[in-house]
Design a protein around this motif. Structure first.
Motif, PDB file in Angstrom:
ATOM      1  N   GLY A 192      43.065  22.544 -15.446  1.00  0.00           N
ATOM      2  CA  GLY A 192      43.842  21.629 -14.616  1.00  0.00           C
ATOM      3  C   GLY A 192      43.077  21.086 -13.431  1.00  0.00           C
ATOM      4  N   VAL A 193      41.758  21.304 -13.427  1.00  0.00           N
ATOM      5  CA  VAL A 193      40.912  20.816 -12.341  1.00  0.00           C
ATOM      6  C   VAL A 193      40.004  19.752 -12.926  1.00  0.00           C
ATOM      7  CG1 VAL A 193      39.188  21.453 -10.624  1.00  0.00           C
ATOM      8  CG2 VAL A 193      40.973  23.077 -11.251  1.00  0.00           C
ATOM      9  N   SER A 194      39.854  18.657 -12.227  1.00  0.00           N
ATOM     10  CA  SER A 194      39.029  17.565 -12.711  1.00  0.00           C
ATOM     11  C   SER A 194      37.677  17.550 -12.003  1.00  0.00           C
ATOM     12  CB  SER A 194      39.747  16.239 -12.483  1.00  0.00           C
ATOM     13  OG  SER A 194      38.950  15.174 -12.944  1.00  0.00           O
ATOM     14  N   VAL A 195      36.616  17.740 -12.771  1.00  0.00           N
ATOM     15  CA  VAL A 195      35.261  17.603 -12.245  1.00  0.00           C
ATOM     16  C   VAL A 195      34.469  16.744 -13.213  1.00  0.00           C
ATOM     17  CG1 VAL A 195      35.230  19.806 -11.002  1.00  0.00           C
ATOM     18  CG2 VAL A 195      34.451  19.735 -13.348  1.00  0.00           C
ATOM     19  N   SER A 196      33.505  16.046 -12.694  1.00  0.00           N
ATOM     20  CA  SER A 196      32.694  15.184 -13.552  1.00  0.00           C
ATOM     21  C   SER A 196      31.510  15.965 -14.108  1.00  0.00           C
ATOM     22  CB  SER A 196      32.186  13.983 -12.751  1.00  0.00           C
ATOM     23  OG  SER A 196      31.266  14.422 -11.765  1.00  0.00           O
ATOM     24  N   THR A 197      30.943  15.465 -15.184  1.00  0.00           N
ATOM     25  CA  THR A 197      29.754  16.107 -15.748  1.00  0.00           C
ATOM     26  C   THR A 197      28.600  16.010 -14.758  1.00  0.00           C
ATOM     27  OG1 THR A 197      29.241  14.045 -16.926  1.00  0.00           O
ATOM     28  CG2 THR A 197      30.364  15.758 -18.172  1.00  0.00           C
ATOM     29  N   GLU A 198      28.588  14.953 -13.929  1.00  0.00           N
ATOM     30  CA  GLU A 198      27.546  14.803 -12.911  1.00  0.00           C
ATOM     31  C   GLU A 198      27.633  15.921 -11.875  1.00  0.00           C
ATOM     32  OE1 GLU A 198      29.623  12.239 -13.763  1.00  0.00           O
ATOM     33  OE2 GLU A 198      28.205  11.056 -14.938  1.00  0.00           O
ATOM     34  N   TYR A 199      28.857  16.301 -11.517  1.00  0.00           N
ATOM     35  CA  TYR A 199      29.054  17.384 -10.550  1.00  0.00           C
ATOM     36  C   TYR A 199      28.541  18.704 -11.132  1.00  0.00           C
ATOM     37  CZ  TYR A 199      31.340  20.600  -7.319  1.00  0.00           C
ATOM     38  OH  TYR A 199      31.583  21.584  -6.394  1.00  0.00           O
ATOM     39  N   VAL A 200      28.892  18.968 -12.389  1.00  0.00           N
ATOM     40  CA  VAL A 200      28.426  20.188 -13.061  1.00  0.00           C
ATOM     41  C   VAL A 200      26.902  20.184 -13.128  1.00  0.00           C
ATOM     42  CG1 VAL A 200      28.448  21.494 -15.227  1.00  0.00           C
ATOM     43  CG2 VAL A 200      30.558  20.448 -14.397  1.00  0.00           C
ATOM     44  N   SER A 201      26.310  19.058 -13.483  1.00  0.00           N
ATOM     45  CA  SER A 201      24.847  18.954 -13.568  1.00  0.00           C
ATOM     46  C   SER A 201      24.187  19.185 -12.214  1.00  0.00           C
ATOM     47  CB  SER A 201      24.437  17.578 -14.103  1.00  0.00           C
ATOM     48  OG  SER A 201      24.818  17.446 -15.442  1.00  0.00           O
ATOM     49  N   SER A 202      24.789  18.647 -11.148  1.00  0.00           N
ATOM     50  CA  SER A 202      24.191  18.823  -9.823  1.00  0.00           C
ATOM     51  C   SER A 202      24.225  20.294  -9.402  1.00  0.00           C
ATOM     52  CB  SER A 202      24.892  17.950  -8.778  1.00  0.00           C
ATOM     53  OG  SER A 202      26.190  18.414  -8.505  1.00  0.00           O
ATOM     54  N   LEU A 203      25.306  20.998  -9.720  1.00  0.00           N
ATOM     55  CA  LEU A 203      25.359  22.432  -9.418  1.00  0.00           C
ATOM     56  C   LEU A 203      24.307  23.200 -10.225  1.00  0.00           C
ATOM     57  CD1 LEU A 203      29.179  23.239  -9.213  1.00  0.00           C
ATOM     58  CD2 LEU A 203      27.542  23.107  -7.351  1.00  0.00           C
ATOM     59  N   ASN A 204      24.139  22.803 -11.482  1.00  0.00           N
ATOM     60  CA  ASN A 204      23.144  23.463 -12.333  1.00  0.00           C
ATOM     61  C   ASN A 204      21.725  23.235 -11.810  1.00  0.00           C
ATOM     62  OD1 ASN A 204      25.260  24.307 -13.906  1.00  0.00           O
ATOM     63  ND2 ASN A 204      24.929  22.797 -15.514  1.00  0.00           N
ATOM     64  N   LYS A 205      21.448  22.050 -11.301  1.00  0.00           N
ATOM     65  CA  LYS A 205      20.125  21.767 -10.729  1.00  0.00           C
ATOM     66  C   LYS A 205      19.878  22.622  -9.494  1.00  0.00           C
ATOM     67  CE  LYS A 205      19.702  17.106 -12.500  1.00  0.00           C
ATOM     68  NZ  LYS A 205      19.717  15.681 -12.206  1.00  0.00           N
ATOM     69  N   GLU A 206      20.909  22.789  -8.662  1.00  0.00           N
ATOM     70  CA  GLU A 206      20.783  23.658  -7.488  1.00  0.00           C
ATOM     71  C   GLU A 206      20.494  25.091  -7.914  1.00  0.00           C
ATOM     72  OE1 GLU A 206      24.047  23.467  -4.700  1.00  0.00           O
ATOM     73  OE2 GLU A 206      24.188  21.297  -4.946  1.00  0.00           O
ATOM     74  N   LEU A 207      21.183  25.538  -8.954  1.00  0.00           N
ATOM     75  CA  LEU A 207      20.981  26.888  -9.459  1.00  0.00           C
ATOM     76  C   LEU A 207      19.569  27.050 -10.013  1.00  0.00           C
ATOM     77  CD1 LEU A 207      22.231  29.657 -10.013  1.00  0.00           C
ATOM     78  CD2 LEU A 207      23.056  28.776 -12.188  1.00  0.00           C
ATOM     79  N   ASP A 208      19.085  26.052 -10.744  1.00  0.00           N
ATOM     80  CA  ASP A 208      17.712  26.091 -11.264  1.00  0.00           C
ATOM     81  C   ASP A 208      16.698  26.239 -10.135  1.00  0.00           C
ATOM     82  OD1 ASP A 208      18.338  25.925 -13.943  1.00  0.00           O
ATOM     83  OD2 ASP A 208      18.129  23.742 -14.040  1.00  0.00           O
ATOM     84  N   ALA A 209      16.914  25.501  -9.054  1.00  0.00           N
ATOM     85  CA  ALA A 209      15.992  25.565  -7.914  1.00  0.00           C
ATOM     86  C   ALA A 209      16.003  26.952  -7.278  1.00  0.00           C
ATOM     87  CB  ALA A 209      16.357  24.500  -6.883  1.00  0.00           C
ATOM     88  N   LYS A 210      17.177  27.548  -7.151  1.00  0.00           N
ATOM     89  CA  LYS A 210      17.281  28.888  -6.561  1.00  0.00           C
ATOM     90  C   LYS A 210      16.637  29.937  -7.457  1.00  0.00           C
ATOM     91  CE  LYS A 210      21.373  27.892  -3.843  1.00  0.00           C
ATOM     92  NZ  LYS A 210      22.798  28.104  -3.647  1.00  0.00           N
ATOM     93  N   VAL A 211      16.843  29.825  -8.759  1.00  0.00           N
ATOM     94  CA  VAL A 211      16.227  30.764  -9.704  1.00  0.00           C
ATOM     95  C   VAL A 211      14.716  30.635  -9.663  1.00  0.00           C
ATOM     96  CG1 VAL A 211      15.930  31.294 -12.169  1.00  0.00           C
ATOM     97  CG2 VAL A 211      18.219  30.941 -11.238  1.00  0.00           C
ATOM     98  N   LYS A 212      14.222  29.401  -9.630  1.00  0.00           N
ATOM     99  CA  LYS A 212      12.775  29.172  -9.565  1.00  0.00           C
ATOM    100  C   LYS A 212      12.192  29.801  -8.303  1.00  0.00           C
ATOM    101  CE  LYS A 212       9.278  25.589  -9.659  1.00  0.00           C
ATOM    102  NZ  LYS A 212       8.971  24.170  -9.640  1.00  0.00           N
ATOM    103  N   GLU A 213      12.889  29.647  -7.186  1.00  0.00           N
ATOM    104  CA  GLU A 213      12.430  30.226  -5.921  1.00  0.00           C
ATOM    105  C   GLU A 213      12.331  31.753  -6.018  1.00  0.00           C
ATOM    106  OE1 GLU A 213      14.128  30.743  -1.391  1.00  0.00           O
ATOM    107  OE2 GLU A 213      14.718  28.967  -2.524  1.00  0.00           O
ATOM    108  N   VAL A 214      13.333  32.376  -6.616  1.00  0.00           N
ATOM    109  CA  VAL A 214      13.323  33.831  -6.766  1.00  0.00           C
ATOM    110  C   VAL A 214      12.184  34.262  -7.683  1.00  0.00           C
ATOM    111  CG1 VAL A 214      14.583  35.805  -7.738  1.00  0.00           C
ATOM    112  CG2 VAL A 214      15.765  34.168  -6.265  1.00  0.00           C
ATOM    113  N   LEU A 215      12.000  33.553  -8.786  1.00  0.00           N
ATOM    114  CA  LEU A 215      10.953  33.914  -9.743  1.00  0.00           C
ATOM    115  C   LEU A 215       9.551  33.745  -9.163  1.00  0.00           C
ATOM    116  CD1 LEU A 215      12.405  32.408 -13.048  1.00  0.00           C
ATOM    117  CD2 LEU A 215      12.294  34.827 -12.388  1.00  0.00           C
ATOM    118  N   GLU A 216       9.393  32.801  -8.239  1.00  0.00           N
ATOM    119  CA  GLU A 216       8.072  32.545  -7.666  1.00  0.00           C
ATOM    120  C   GLU A 216       7.802  33.342  -6.393  1.00  0.00           C
ATOM    121  OE1 GLU A 216       8.010  28.294  -7.252  1.00  0.00           O
ATOM    122  OE2 GLU A 216       7.558  27.994  -9.371  1.00  0.00           O
ATOM    123  N   THR A 217       8.795  34.118  -5.939  1.00  0.00           N
ATOM    124  CA  THR A 217       8.608  34.924  -4.740  1.00  0.00           C
ATOM    125  C   THR A 217       7.789  36.164  -5.071  1.00  0.00           C
ATOM    126  OG1 THR A 217      10.712  34.170  -3.831  1.00  0.00           O
ATOM    127  CG2 THR A 217       9.789  36.194  -2.904  1.00  0.00           C
TER     128      THR A 217
END
Length: 106
Positions: free
Chosen positions: A66-91
């Protein structure tokens, strides 16, 4: 112009005006609750992404709640998550880490 926020309730969707204050601050429990719901939604999206669910499937799941979100919003959150994971892996870990693990032999 005051920013608008939408809030879903059991009685339907409300459109709320959030005051735009130039100096000082404005707080209300209504927007705090909204932020908590938004954080929970973002957590569901992130967990789905981690588990390999496609962006379109995540969007479909969220829309079924019952919540409306766009695929662009989901993709932007996923990109943020990718960046955080990359940062952890490279630390680099310079300190020794002591851990205990349990092995069960059947």
């Amino acid at each position: 112009m005051e920013p608008k926020r939408k809030l879903k309730t059991l009685d339907g969707e409300l459109t709320l005006d959030k005051p735009d204050i130039r100096s000082g601050s404005f707080t209300t429990k209504v927007f705090d609750k909204y932020s908590t719901v938004e954080r929970a939604l973002n957590s569901v999206i992130a967990e789905s992404y981690i588990n390999g669910v496609s962006t379109r499937s995540v969007n479909s799941i969220i829309n079924n709640l019952g919540v409306s979100v766009s695929t662009e919003y989901v993709s932007s959150l996923n990109k943020e998550l990718d960046a955080k994971v990359k940062e952890v892996l490279e630390t680099r870990i310079d300190d020794k880490i002591i851990y205990l693990y349990r092995c069960i032999i059947l």
